[in-house]
Enzyme design. Structure first.
Site, PDB file in Angstrom:
ATOM      1  N   TYR A   1       0.854  -1.178   0.000  1.00 11.76           N
ATOM      2  CA  TYR A   1       0.000   0.000   0.000  1.00 11.76           C
ATOM      3  C   TYR A   1       0.892   1.231   0.000  1.00 11.76           C
ATOM      4  O   TYR A   1       1.986   1.202   0.567  1.00 11.76           O
ATOM      5  CB  TYR A   1      -0.859   0.053   1.275  1.00 11.76           C
ATOM      6  CG  TYR A   1      -1.882  -1.034   1.377  1.00 11.76           C
ATOM      7  CD1 TYR A   1      -3.209  -0.788   1.053  1.00 11.76           C
ATOM      8  CD2 TYR A   1      -1.539  -2.302   1.832  1.00 11.76           C
ATOM      9  CE1 TYR A   1      -4.167  -1.785   1.166  1.00 11.76           C
ATOM     10  CE2 TYR A   1      -2.491  -3.305   1.944  1.00 11.76           C
ATOM     11  CZ  TYR A   1      -3.794  -3.033   1.608  1.00 11.76           C
ATOM     12  OH  TYR A   1      -4.739  -4.017   1.722  1.00 11.76           O
TER      13      TYR A   1
ATOM     14  N   HIS B   1      -6.899   0.934  -1.813  1.00  6.29           N
ATOM     15  CA  HIS B   1      -6.607  -0.457  -2.124  1.00  6.29           C
ATOM     16  C   HIS B   1      -5.108  -0.614  -2.308  1.00  6.29           C
ATOM     17  O   HIS B   1      -4.400   0.339  -2.626  1.00  6.29           O
ATOM     18  CB  HIS B   1      -7.330  -0.884  -3.411  1.00  6.29           C
ATOM     19  CG  HIS B   1      -8.809  -0.960  -3.252  1.00  6.29           C
ATOM     20  ND1 HIS B   1      -9.424  -1.981  -2.576  1.00  6.29           N
ATOM     21  CD2 HIS B   1      -9.801  -0.139  -3.674  1.00  6.29           C
ATOM     22  CE1 HIS B   1     -10.726  -1.790  -2.587  1.00  6.29           C
ATOM     23  NE2 HIS B   1     -10.981  -0.679  -3.250  1.00  6.29           N
TER      24      HIS B   1
ATOM     25  N   LYS C   1      -4.007  -4.960  -9.717  1.00  5.44           N
ATOM     26  CA  LYS C   1      -2.740  -4.796  -9.012  1.00  5.44           C
ATOM     27  C   LYS C   1      -1.594  -5.199  -9.940  1.00  5.44           C
ATOM     28  O   LYS C   1      -1.754  -6.022 -10.825  1.00  5.44           O
ATOM     29  CB  LYS C   1      -2.706  -5.653  -7.752  1.00  5.44           C
ATOM     30  CG  LYS C   1      -3.775  -5.223  -6.753  1.00  5.44           C
ATOM     31  CD  LYS C   1      -3.825  -6.116  -5.577  1.00  5.44           C
ATOM     32  CE  LYS C   1      -5.013  -5.875  -4.673  1.00  5.44           C
ATOM     33  NZ  LYS C   1      -5.802  -4.711  -4.816  1.00  5.44           N
TER      34      LYS C   1
END
Length: 188
Positions: free
Chosen positions: A117, A132, A164
Site C-alpha cells: 500500500y 486499495h 494490481k
C-alpha cells in the site's frame, strides 16, 4: 520528550502474536506502518465475516521488525522466528519493502506473499484504510529459478484481474540486494 513505551503484546503458540487493545493497534499503524490482520468477530453478529474486529494478528515478519526496533514487549510463549534461512530471507524482503515506505500486509487471498500500500499517512487515517493495495509481491527465493511462460502469464493475469501490479522479488547474492521485477498482463 520521553521515548514511547514498548507495546505489550501476547505471543501464543507457533509465534502467533495478537493485539487485543485498539489503541495499541492504532499505534502500530501510525507509528510503525504495521497493519496486521483483524481476526475477531463482532459479539452481536458473530457469523458475518465482512467486517472483522480485534484481536489483530501480526505476521511473524511484522513482529520481528517491531522487536528489532524495541517497540514491543512480548508476553507468553517465546517468539522464535525466523527459524530457517528461508525465513531470514522473507524477513529481509519484508524489511526491504517496509524501508521503501510501503505498508506491507499478507496477500494469501491474492495468490501472493505480500500486498503493498502507498506509505503516506494522512492526518486522520492510515492509508490502508483509505486505499486499495497497488502491488502483489511474490517471493522467488532463488534468483536463478526458472519460471515458465505459463507461470508468468498466470501471475500477471491474476494481478491484473484484481487491479494490481505483480512484483516478483528475489535475493541477488551478487548484488547483496533484492531484485524486484513488475509484470502486468496485457492482451494483444
Amino acid at each position: 520528550m520521553d521515548e514511547p513505551r514498548p507495546l505489550r503484546l501476547h505471543c501464543g503458540q507457533h509465534n502467533q502474536v495478537l493485539v487485543f487493545d485498539a489503541d495499541a493497534a492504532m499505534r502500530l499503524r501510525t507509528e510503525h506502518r504495521i497493519v496486521g490482520c483483524l481476526e475477531g468477530s463482532h459479539p452481536r453478529n458473530p457469523l458475518q465475516n465482512g467486517y472483522m474486529y480485534l484481536p489483530l494478528s501480526l505476521l511473524p515478519e511484522e513482529t520481528a521488525l517491531l522487536r528489532e526496533r524495541n517497540a514491543v514487549e512480548l508476553l507468553g510463549a517465546e517468539f522464535t522466528w525466523p527459524e530457517s534461512p528461508a525465513d531470514r530471507l522473507r524477513l529481509a524482503l519484508f524489511k526491504d519493502l517496509h524501508r521503501r515506505g510501503f505498508f506491507v500486509t499478507r496477500a494469501l487471498k491474492f495468490g501472493g506473499d505480500y500486498l503493498l500500500y502507498p506509505g503516506k499517512l494522512s492526518a486522520f487515517l492510515c492509508e490502508p484504510m483509505r486505499y486499495h493495495s497497488s502491488h502483489i509481491v511474490t517471493f522467488v527465493p532463488d534468483i536463478t529459478q526458472q519460471i515458465t511462460p505459463r507461470e508468468l502469464v498466470s501471475l500477471a493475469r491474476l494481478g491484473t484481474a484484481v487491479n494490481k501490479t505483480r512484483v516478483l522479488s528475489s535475493w541477488d547474492p551478487a548484488k547483496a540486494a533484492f531484485t524486484h521485477v513488475c509484470i502486468n498482463w496485457s492482451a494483444m
